[in-house]
Motif scaffolding. Structure first.
Motif, PDB file in Angstrom:
ATOM      1  N   LEU A   1       0.809  -1.227   0.000  1.00  0.00           N
ATOM      2  CA  LEU A   1       0.000   0.000   0.000  1.00  0.00           C
ATOM      3  C   LEU A   1       0.837   1.270   0.000  1.00  0.00           C
ATOM      4  CD1 LEU A   1      -2.731  -1.082   2.565  1.00  0.00           C
ATOM      5  CD2 LEU A   1      -2.896  -1.055   0.086  1.00  0.00           C
ATOM      6  N   LEU A   2       0.294   2.293  -0.701  1.00  0.00           N
ATOM      7  CA  LEU A   2       0.850   3.654  -0.646  1.00  0.00           C
ATOM      8  C   LEU A   2      -0.318   4.540  -0.233  1.00  0.00           C
ATOM      9  CD1 LEU A   2       2.620   3.687  -4.107  1.00  0.00           C
ATOM     10  CD2 LEU A   2       3.793   3.722  -1.882  1.00  0.00           C
ATOM     11  N   GLU A   3      -0.053   5.660   0.487  1.00  0.00           N
ATOM     12  CA  GLU A   3      -1.169   6.503   0.925  1.00  0.00           C
ATOM     13  C   GLU A   3      -0.881   7.979   0.641  1.00  0.00           C
ATOM     14  OE1 GLU A   3      -2.491   5.750   4.946  1.00  0.00           O
ATOM     15  OE2 GLU A   3      -2.200   3.582   4.630  1.00  0.00           O
ATOM     16  N   ALA A   4      -1.941   8.701   0.257  1.00  0.00           N
ATOM     17  CA  ALA A   4      -1.814  10.159   0.077  1.00  0.00           C
ATOM     18  C   ALA A   4      -3.076  10.809   0.622  1.00  0.00           C
ATOM     19  CB  ALA A   4      -1.658  10.484  -1.403  1.00  0.00           C
ATOM     20  N   GLU A   5      -2.929  12.081   1.170  1.00  0.00           N
ATOM     21  CA  GLU A   5      -4.079  12.694   1.817  1.00  0.00           C
ATOM     22  C   GLU A   5      -4.825  13.671   0.896  1.00  0.00           C
ATOM     23  OE1 GLU A   5      -0.988  12.879   2.815  1.00  0.00           O
ATOM     24  OE2 GLU A   5      -0.416  14.968   2.552  1.00  0.00           O
ATOM     25  N   ASP A   6      -4.312  13.881  -0.315  1.00  0.00           N
ATOM     26  CA  ASP A   6      -5.085  14.657  -1.296  1.00  0.00           C
ATOM     27  C   ASP A   6      -4.619  14.318  -2.719  1.00  0.00           C
ATOM     28  OD1 ASP A   6      -2.961  16.474  -2.243  1.00  0.00           O
ATOM     29  OD2 ASP A   6      -3.039  17.260  -0.179  1.00  0.00           O
ATOM     30  N   GLY A   7      -5.319  14.877  -3.718  1.00  0.00           N
ATOM     31  CA  GLY A   7      -5.044  14.543  -5.110  1.00  0.00           C
ATOM     32  C   GLY A   7      -3.641  14.923  -5.544  1.00  0.00           C
ATOM     33  N   LYS A   8      -3.154  16.040  -5.010  1.00  0.00           N
ATOM     34  CA  LYS A   8      -1.848  16.543  -5.464  1.00  0.00           C
ATOM     35  C   LYS A   8      -0.741  15.569  -5.053  1.00  0.00           C
ATOM     36  CE  LYS A   8       0.766  20.835  -5.476  1.00  0.00           C
ATOM     37  NZ  LYS A   8       1.757  20.816  -4.386  1.00  0.00           N
ATOM     38  N   ARG A   9      -0.815  15.215  -3.768  1.00  0.00           N
ATOM     39  CA  ARG A   9       0.199  14.292  -3.248  1.00  0.00           C
ATOM     40  C   ARG A   9       0.023  12.926  -3.936  1.00  0.00           C
ATOM     41  NH1 ARG A   9       4.690  12.932  -2.346  1.00  0.00           N
ATOM     42  NH2 ARG A   9       5.124  11.296  -0.810  1.00  0.00           N
ATOM     43  N   GLY A  10      -1.234  12.549  -4.185  1.00  0.00           N
ATOM     44  CA  GLY A  10      -1.540  11.285  -4.845  1.00  0.00           C
ATOM     45  C   GLY A  10      -0.883  11.229  -6.220  1.00  0.00           C
ATOM     46  N   LEU A  11      -0.956  12.362  -6.939  1.00  0.00           N
ATOM     47  CA  LEU A  11      -0.383  12.435  -8.289  1.00  0.00           C
ATOM     48  C   LEU A  11       1.132  12.242  -8.238  1.00  0.00           C
ATOM     49  CD1 LEU A  11      -1.651  12.892 -11.044  1.00  0.00           C
ATOM     50  CD2 LEU A  11      -1.028  15.302 -10.861  1.00  0.00           C
ATOM     51  N   GLU A  12       1.767  12.883  -7.245  1.00  0.00           N
ATOM     52  CA  GLU A  12       3.231  12.747  -7.089  1.00  0.00           C
ATOM     53  C   GLU A  12       3.604  11.276  -6.887  1.00  0.00           C
ATOM     54  OE1 GLU A  12       3.680  17.089  -4.919  1.00  0.00           O
ATOM     55  OE2 GLU A  12       4.168  15.272  -3.782  1.00  0.00           O
ATOM     56  N   LEU A  13       2.853  10.629  -5.972  1.00  0.00           N
ATOM     57  CA  LEU A  13       3.151   9.221  -5.675  1.00  0.00           C
ATOM     58  C   LEU A  13       2.880   8.331  -6.892  1.00  0.00           C
ATOM     59  CD1 LEU A  13       1.881   8.644  -2.031  1.00  0.00           C
ATOM     60  CD2 LEU A  13       4.211   8.444  -2.871  1.00  0.00           C
ATOM     61  N   ALA A  14       1.794   8.624  -7.609  1.00  0.00           N
ATOM     62  CA  ALA A  14       1.439   7.815  -8.777  1.00  0.00           C
ATOM     63  C   ALA A  14       2.567   7.860  -9.807  1.00  0.00           C
ATOM     64  CB  ALA A  14       0.148   8.319  -9.386  1.00  0.00           C
ATOM     65  N   ARG A  15       3.162   9.058  -9.973  1.00  0.00           N
ATOM     66  CA  ARG A  15       4.253   9.207 -10.955  1.00  0.00           C
ATOM     67  C   ARG A  15       5.551   8.561 -10.469  1.00  0.00           C
ATOM     68  NH1 ARG A  15       4.551  12.495 -15.049  1.00  0.00           N
ATOM     69  NH2 ARG A  15       6.708  12.923 -14.511  1.00  0.00           N
ATOM     70  N   GLU A  16       5.840   8.760  -9.162  1.00  0.00           N
ATOM     71  CA  GLU A  16       7.111   8.243  -8.622  1.00  0.00           C
ATOM     72  C   GLU A  16       7.094   6.718  -8.523  1.00  0.00           C
ATOM     73  OE1 GLU A  16       7.713   9.968  -4.791  1.00  0.00           O
ATOM     74  OE2 GLU A  16       7.889  11.988  -5.639  1.00  0.00           O
ATOM     75  N   GLN A  17       5.988   6.206  -7.961  1.00  0.00           N
ATOM     76  CA  GLN A  17       5.961   4.784  -7.600  1.00  0.00           C
ATOM     77  C   GLN A  17       5.233   3.911  -8.618  1.00  0.00           C
ATOM     78  OE1 GLN A  17       7.665   3.717  -4.927  1.00  0.00           O
ATOM     79  NE2 GLN A  17       8.299   5.823  -4.522  1.00  0.00           N
ATOM     80  N   VAL A  18       4.482   4.504  -9.499  1.00  0.00           N
ATOM     81  CA  VAL A  18       3.691   3.790 -10.503  1.00  0.00           C
ATOM     82  C   VAL A  18       2.980   2.571  -9.890  1.00  0.00           C
ATOM     83  CG1 VAL A  18       3.665   3.052 -12.902  1.00  0.00           C
ATOM     84  CG2 VAL A  18       5.535   4.466 -12.100  1.00  0.00           C
ATOM     85  N   PRO A  19       1.998   2.814  -9.007  1.00  0.00           N
ATOM     86  CA  PRO A  19       1.292   1.701  -8.380  1.00  0.00           C
ATOM     87  C   PRO A  19       0.481   0.918  -9.421  1.00  0.00           C
ATOM     88  CG  PRO A  19       0.160   3.747  -7.938  1.00  0.00           C
ATOM     89  CD  PRO A  19       1.424   4.121  -8.633  1.00  0.00           C
ATOM     90  N   ASP A  20      -0.042  -0.272  -9.007  1.00  0.00           N
ATOM     91  CA  ASP A  20      -0.813  -1.085  -9.957  1.00  0.00           C
ATOM     92  C   ASP A  20      -2.262  -0.628 -10.014  1.00  0.00           C
ATOM     93  OD1 ASP A  20       1.110  -3.261 -10.835  1.00  0.00           O
ATOM     94  OD2 ASP A  20       1.367  -3.178  -8.661  1.00  0.00           O
ATOM     95  N   LEU A  21      -2.709   0.071  -8.955  1.00  0.00           N
ATOM     96  CA  LEU A  21      -4.107   0.497  -8.932  1.00  0.00           C
ATOM     97  C   LEU A  21      -4.244   1.657  -7.939  1.00  0.00           C
ATOM     98  CD1 LEU A  21      -7.157  -1.677  -9.212  1.00  0.00           C
ATOM     99  CD2 LEU A  21      -7.080  -0.217  -7.203  1.00  0.00           C
ATOM    100  N   ILE A  22      -5.259   2.505  -8.164  1.00  0.00           N
ATOM    101  CA  ILE A  22      -5.479   3.634  -7.252  1.00  0.00           C
ATOM    102  C   ILE A  22      -6.915   3.580  -6.743  1.00  0.00           C
ATOM    103  CG2 ILE A  22      -5.603   6.162  -7.070  1.00  0.00           C
ATOM    104  CD1 ILE A  22      -3.476   6.252  -9.344  1.00  0.00           C
ATOM    105  N   VAL A  23      -7.085   3.779  -5.421  1.00  0.00           N
ATOM    106  CA  VAL A  23      -8.419   3.942  -4.841  1.00  0.00           C
ATOM    107  C   VAL A  23      -8.460   5.377  -4.312  1.00  0.00           C
ATOM    108  CG1 VAL A  23     -10.017   3.207  -3.050  1.00  0.00           C
ATOM    109  CG2 VAL A  23      -8.586   1.520  -4.193  1.00  0.00           C
TER     110      VAL A  23
END
Ligand code: FRU
Length: 729
Positions: free
Chosen positions: A500-522
């Motif tokens: 699991l990866l966690e972010a508290e808003d869309g902006k931080r979520g976007l950063e993590l999505a780009r850095e870590q390239v998760p398999d799925l986002i909720v």
């Protein structure tokens, strides 16, 4: 609106006033009181009328007394009664008409006495010829004409009228100067031909045999009456002289020319001049109080010239009349056109006012509608907000409760405790139903409970996932939610199966999505800084993250909200409170259906196990994914001869970090970049073995293997045969 129509009404009234003002010019009403009705008066009246044509604000009111004092007095009084502004009067006799003239004058009405005189001083101006002088000149003419010797008869005008008195005085004084001229008789006439005829006839009857050389009638009609009496008597005809000298067929000039009269005297009518004097007085302009009109003798010598001139004048007057008639026709037309224009203007104005009114009405309606829609939007936002506020804690009651009910602890709990838990759960479900109904009632929309079919599922206890740790290769799920409790709860559901990866808003979520390239986002939808819809759009736009499936997990339960979610690129939409099973099922489903390009290099591998068919049909790769894979393949193929080539080198060539490349390639192909590089080398080697004459060792080095023995091992692992076998075939 009402003000606008008041304004329009005022404009209309002003227009109306303007129209009526221009038509309602101040008129001068002038009364004309004539003592007699004859051709001399007719001429004068028409001259007055012509004079009036030059002043379009003058109205003439004529009255004719037919030589009657009483009638003239009555007519003057009634003219004054009609409200005339000025009186022109030719009084029948000197003294009889004066009281009526005085009454008019005393009322402040200006009075012009014309041609005949009155004994009152109450008049504004007088205009006329000098009758004394006229009589005197006629006396002189007669004496000369008769060579100072002869017998004459004088036939007078109306007794008591000023021209009769003055002409007689002048005539007799002139004759007195000529002793050879003898006035045999002075007969009383009244300006009319029949009276003259009768009185002369009577005299002739009484004085048969008397020789007469000349008859002086005080006007031409009188002279002609006398002539008739003489002709009838059958005696020798004397000479006849008269006064008036009118133009025209029966006028004195013609009579002189035809030798029916010996002489006449032009008695000027000059009606136009009288009219001008009247207008000057009314307009307050300077004027003469007494105006003497010029006159002239008409004899055999000058009659022809005078007739020509007077006929020319008559012709011009006639033209003038016709011109006036034409002009007044045009004026009438103009007046009609003006009325028409005003009516048209008023109609256009009314039409415009109507159009503006309609436009303003629609504007107002649109504004009210906008306001209502705005209110509805605000109301909806409010209810969405409230429901969100309620749904999140509900999720956090219902979810953990479900989880508890499935644990072993619960299995061992007392019947009472289990019953109480079941009551709590039933009521949270009931509360969810109420919230949905409330939102339904307020919006008229449809609350779609996408989780419904899972809601009432198994309360049977299951094993807790809490302590199960996922293995290294487990897929990574990024949780984006501003509510820490929700994150904790989601973590508790997912941590057994996913990293699991966690972010508290869309902006931080976007950063993590780009850095870590998760398999799925909720992701949640309503979040500070960047909301879930915007976040989802950004994820789907980005080269690196575009392939990642996104599940929107939200309290926004309306159908239109779900549509918004799918429009932003979401792959699934789950409303709160949600069932953990549903979420897990969706996640696994989306991960399975992910498109994976297994056979990048078109190799037939004996070692490759046959894949079980996917439960859900995989979607076709998107253009962005296609482009990424093509670029990756190109770089790998170019660099594969380099035996020192690392994943970092490949990532750098792609403009990515090692992790980004690894995760992106793994997600799209199911293989790691190292595996793919090795497969690319072996595929190339297989091709060279079949198409070239190079030795196995040469081929091994050429496709980037550091040692031929390692190449042979890898080749066998991949294809199940040694490289030499391929060569043989
Ligand atoms: C016309 C008339 C003329 C005459 C004049 C005297 O009405 O009778 O013939 O000269 O009046 O006032």
């Amino acid at each position: 609106m009402r003000k606008f129509y008041q304004f329009a009404f005022i404009i209309l009234v002003i227009l109306g006033l303007l129209a009526s003002c221009s038509r309602d010019e101040k008129k001068y009403r002038i009364g004309v009181s004539q003592c007699s009705d004859d051709i001399w008066r007719d001429k004068q009246n028409s001259e007055l009328q012509i004079g009036a044509y030059f002043h379009d604000n003058v109205e003439l009111r004529f009255a004719v007394a037919f030589d009657s004092d009483e009638r003239q007095i009555q007519q003057i009084d009634s003219l004054v009664g009609t409200g005339i502004d000025l009186l022109i009067v030719a009084p029948n006799q000197v003294s009889t008409i004066s009281p009526a003239i005085d009454r008019a004058y005393d009322k402040g009405i200006p009075v012009i006495v014309f041609e005949r005189k009155t004994n009152t001083k109450k008049y504004t101006a007088y205009m006329g010829a000098d009758n004394y002088e006229m009589g005197h000149l006629m006396g002189e003419y007669v004496a000369t004409r008769l060579n100072e010797r002869g017998r004459i008869i004088e036939v007078m005008g109306l007794k008591g009228s000023s021209p009769a008195i003055e002409r007689h005085n002048g005539f007799r004084e002139a004759i007195a100067q000529h002793p050879g001229i003898q006035v045999v008789a002075t007969l009383q006439g009244d300006w009319t031909e029949p009276t003259a005829y009768n009185t002369v006839k009577q005299w002739l009857d009484k004085n048969k045999g008397e020789k007469i050389d000349l008859v002086f009638g005080m006007n031409d009609r009188t002279a002609m009456g006398a002539r008739k009496a003489f002709e009838e008597a059958g005696v020798a005809l004397p000479l006849f002289c008269g006064i008036d000298g009118l133009p025209g067929e029966n006028g004195g000039i013609r009579l002189v020319m035809d030798s029916l009269l010996d002489a006449s005297y032009i008695y000027p009518t000059h009606g136009d001049q009288v009219l001008q004097l009247a207008v000057d007085i009314l307009e307050g302009k300077p004027y003469e109080k007494e105006t003497k009109l010029m006159s002239a003798l008409v004899t055999q010598e000058n009659a022809r010239v005078l007739l020509m001139e007077s006929e020319e004048i008559m012709r011009q007057s006639h033209n003038l009349e016709q011109l006036h008639e034409k002009a007044s026709q045009y004026l009438d037309q103009l007046g009609n056109q003006r009325t028409l224009i005003f009516v048209a203007l008023a109609a256009i104005f009314l039409l415009l006012a109507l159009l503006v009114g309609i436009y303003m009405y629609y504007l107002q309606r649109a504004r009210i509608q906008d306001e209502r829609m705005q209110m509805e939007r605000e109301q909806l936002d409010f209810y969405t907000q409230v429901s969100h506020e309620l749904r999140t804690p509900l999720t956090l009651i219902q979810g953990p409760l479900d989880q508890l009910l499935r644990t072993n602890d619960f299995r061992t709990a007392s019947d009472n405790a289990r019953e109480l838990f079941t009551i709590v759960r039933r009521n949270t479900q009931h509360l969810t139903g109420l919230i949905n109904k409330m939102l339904d009632a307020q919006t008229g929309g449809t609350v779609t409970d996408v989780n419904a079919h899972v809601e009432t599922q198994h309360l049977a206890p299951t094993e807790s996932a809490e302590n199960v740790k996922p293995d290294e290769d487990a897929p990574t799920v990024l949780i984006v939610d501003d509510n820490a409790d929700i994150r904790i709860y989601l973590r508790s559901i997912l941590q057994g199966q996913y990293r699991l990866l966690e972010a508290e808003d869309g902006k931080r979520g976007l950063e993590l999505a780009r850095e870590q390239v998760p398999d799925l986002i909720v992701s949640d939808v309503m979040m500070p800084v960047m909301n879930g819809l915007e976040f989802c759009q950004q994820v789907k736009k980005d080269d690196i993250s575009c392939h990642i499936p996104v599940i929107l997990l939200t309290a926004r339960a309306l159908e239109k909200h779900q549509i918004e979610g799918y429009e932003s690129g979401a792959d699934a939409y789950i409303t709160k409170p949600f069932s953990p099973e549903l979420l897990l099922a969706r996640i696994s489903n989306l991960l399975q259906s992910r498109h994976q390009l297994k056979d990048l290099w078109g190799m037939k591998s004996a070692a490759e196990p046959v894949e079980a068919p996917a439960t859900v049909a995989a979607p076709a790769p998107t253009p962005i994914e296609d482009a990424f894979i093509s670029r990756f393949k190109k770089i790998v193929e170019e660099r594969l001869p380099d035996s020192n080539l690392s994943v970092e080198d490949l990532a750098a060539d792609m403009g990515l970090s090692r992790v980004q490349l690894y995760r992106k390639v793994k997600a799209l192909t199911g293989s790691t970049p190292v595996d793919l590089l090795r497969k690319a080398r072996l595929a190339q080697a297989q091709k060279l073995l079949q198409e070239s004459t190079l030795s196995v060792s040469e081929i091994a080095y050429k496709v980037g293997f550091a040692s031929p023995s390692y190449f042979t091992k890898c080749y066998k692992d991949e294809f199940g045969t040694v490289p030499g076998e391929a060569r043989k075939s």
